[in-house]
Design a protein around this motif. Structure first.
Motif, mmCIF file in Angstrom:
data_model
loop_
_atom_site.group_PDB
_atom_site.id
_atom_site.type_symbol
_atom_site.label_atom_id
_atom_site.label_comp_id
_atom_site.label_asym_id
_atom_site.label_seq_id
_atom_site.Cartn_x
_atom_site.Cartn_y
_atom_site.Cartn_z
ATOM 1 N N UNK A 11 0.849 -1.189 0.000
ATOM 2 C CA UNK A 11 0.000 0.000 0.000
ATOM 3 C C UNK A 11 0.879 1.232 0.000
ATOM 4 N N UNK A 12 0.286 2.346 -0.330
ATOM 5 C CA UNK A 12 0.997 3.611 -0.244
ATOM 6 C C UNK A 12 0.846 4.185 1.150
ATOM 7 N N UNK A 13 1.761 5.051 1.505
ATOM 8 C CA UNK A 13 1.701 5.699 2.807
ATOM 9 C C UNK A 13 0.349 6.381 2.994
ATOM 10 N N UNK A 14 -0.190 6.224 4.199
ATOM 11 C CA UNK A 14 -1.510 6.762 4.487
ATOM 12 C C UNK A 14 -2.633 5.768 4.272
ATOM 13 N N UNK A 15 -2.321 4.654 3.650
ATOM 14 C CA UNK A 15 -3.335 3.647 3.381
ATOM 15 C C UNK A 15 -3.598 2.739 4.566
ATOM 16 N N UNK A 16 -4.460 1.765 4.336
ATOM 17 C CA UNK A 16 -4.885 0.848 5.400
ATOM 18 C C UNK A 16 -4.800 -0.603 4.938
ATOM 19 N N UNK A 17 -4.603 -1.473 5.899
ATOM 20 C CA UNK A 17 -4.663 -2.915 5.675
ATOM 21 C C UNK A 17 -5.267 -3.566 6.912
ATOM 22 N N UNK A 18 -5.917 -4.683 6.720
ATOM 23 C CA UNK A 18 -6.400 -5.468 7.842
ATOM 24 C C UNK A 18 -5.793 -6.864 7.741
ATOM 25 N N UNK A 19 -5.049 -7.228 8.752
ATOM 26 C CA UNK A 19 -4.476 -8.557 8.833
ATOM 27 C C UNK A 19 -5.406 -9.466 9.624
ATOM 28 N N UNK A 20 -5.451 -10.711 9.220
ATOM 29 C CA UNK A 20 -6.241 -11.724 9.922
ATOM 30 C C UNK A 20 -5.347 -12.885 10.305
ATOM 31 N N UNK A 21 -5.694 -13.525 11.391
ATOM 32 C CA UNK A 21 -4.969 -14.718 11.833
ATOM 33 C C UNK A 21 -5.988 -15.730 12.322
ATOM 34 N N UNK A 22 -6.090 -16.829 11.600
ATOM 35 C CA UNK A 22 -7.020 -17.893 11.966
ATOM 36 C C UNK A 22 -6.275 -18.954 12.761
ATOM 37 N N UNK A 23 -6.817 -19.295 13.913
ATOM 38 C CA UNK A 23 -6.169 -20.254 14.808
ATOM 39 C C UNK A 23 -6.953 -21.558 14.846
ATOM 40 N N UNK A 24 -6.240 -22.659 14.963
ATOM 41 C CA UNK A 24 -6.895 -23.962 15.045
ATOM 42 C C UNK A 24 -5.961 -24.949 15.726
ATOM 43 N N UNK A 25 -6.522 -26.086 16.088
ATOM 44 C CA UNK A 25 -5.710 -27.129 16.695
ATOM 45 C C UNK A 25 -6.562 -28.107 17.477
ATOM 46 N N UNK A 26 -6.030 -29.266 17.681
ATOM 47 C CA UNK A 26 -6.742 -30.288 18.447
ATOM 48 C C UNK A 26 -6.859 -29.850 19.898
#
Length: 127
Positions: A11-26
């Motif tokens: 992205x360019x400076x001033x822009x936005x991003x949304x990171x996601x993290x999906x968790x799983x496990x027994x």
């Protein structure tokens, strides 16, 4: 425990991003885990950006993230997010999701304090 990040990009400076993290496990109970977002730029140490307490509520932000980034979690989806606004070139790094059971967000602020890690997602901010 498996952690899978997504949402990185350029992205360019001033822009936005949304990171996601999906968790799983027994036998994995997401609500019991404090979740953190770290980042590591080339030649630099991995640093904590933000963290959210097990179950939700208490959060921690590094100074550079305060007012620009927001961490939140959806316990029903076993997912933690990092909303990043007003991005700066200095935010360029690989961002990692991490998990630690029952951690206190204001105390567990280094990478050695977390037990589980995702593979990372690249965020590049251009000026």
């Amino acid at each position: 425990v498996q952690l899978v990040e997504s949402g990185g990009g350029s992205v360019q400076a001033g822009g936005s991003l949304r990171l996601s993290c999906a968790a799983s496990g027994r036998d994995f109970n997401f609500r019991e885990y404090t979740m953190g977002w770290f980042r590591q730029a080339p030649g630099k140490e991995r640093e904590l950006v933000a963290a959210i307490r097990y179950g939700g509520g208490s959060t921690f932000y590094t100074e550079s993230a305060k007012g620009r980034f927001t961490i939140f979690r959806d316990n029903a989806k076993n997912t933690v997010y990092l909303q990043m606004n007003s991005l700066e070139p200095e935010d360029t790094a690989v961002y990692y999701c991490a998990a630690k059971r029952w951690a206190i967000v204001s105390v567990t602020t280094t990478s050695t304090g977390y037990d589980y890690w995702g593979q990372g997602t690249q965020v590049t901010v251009s000026s």
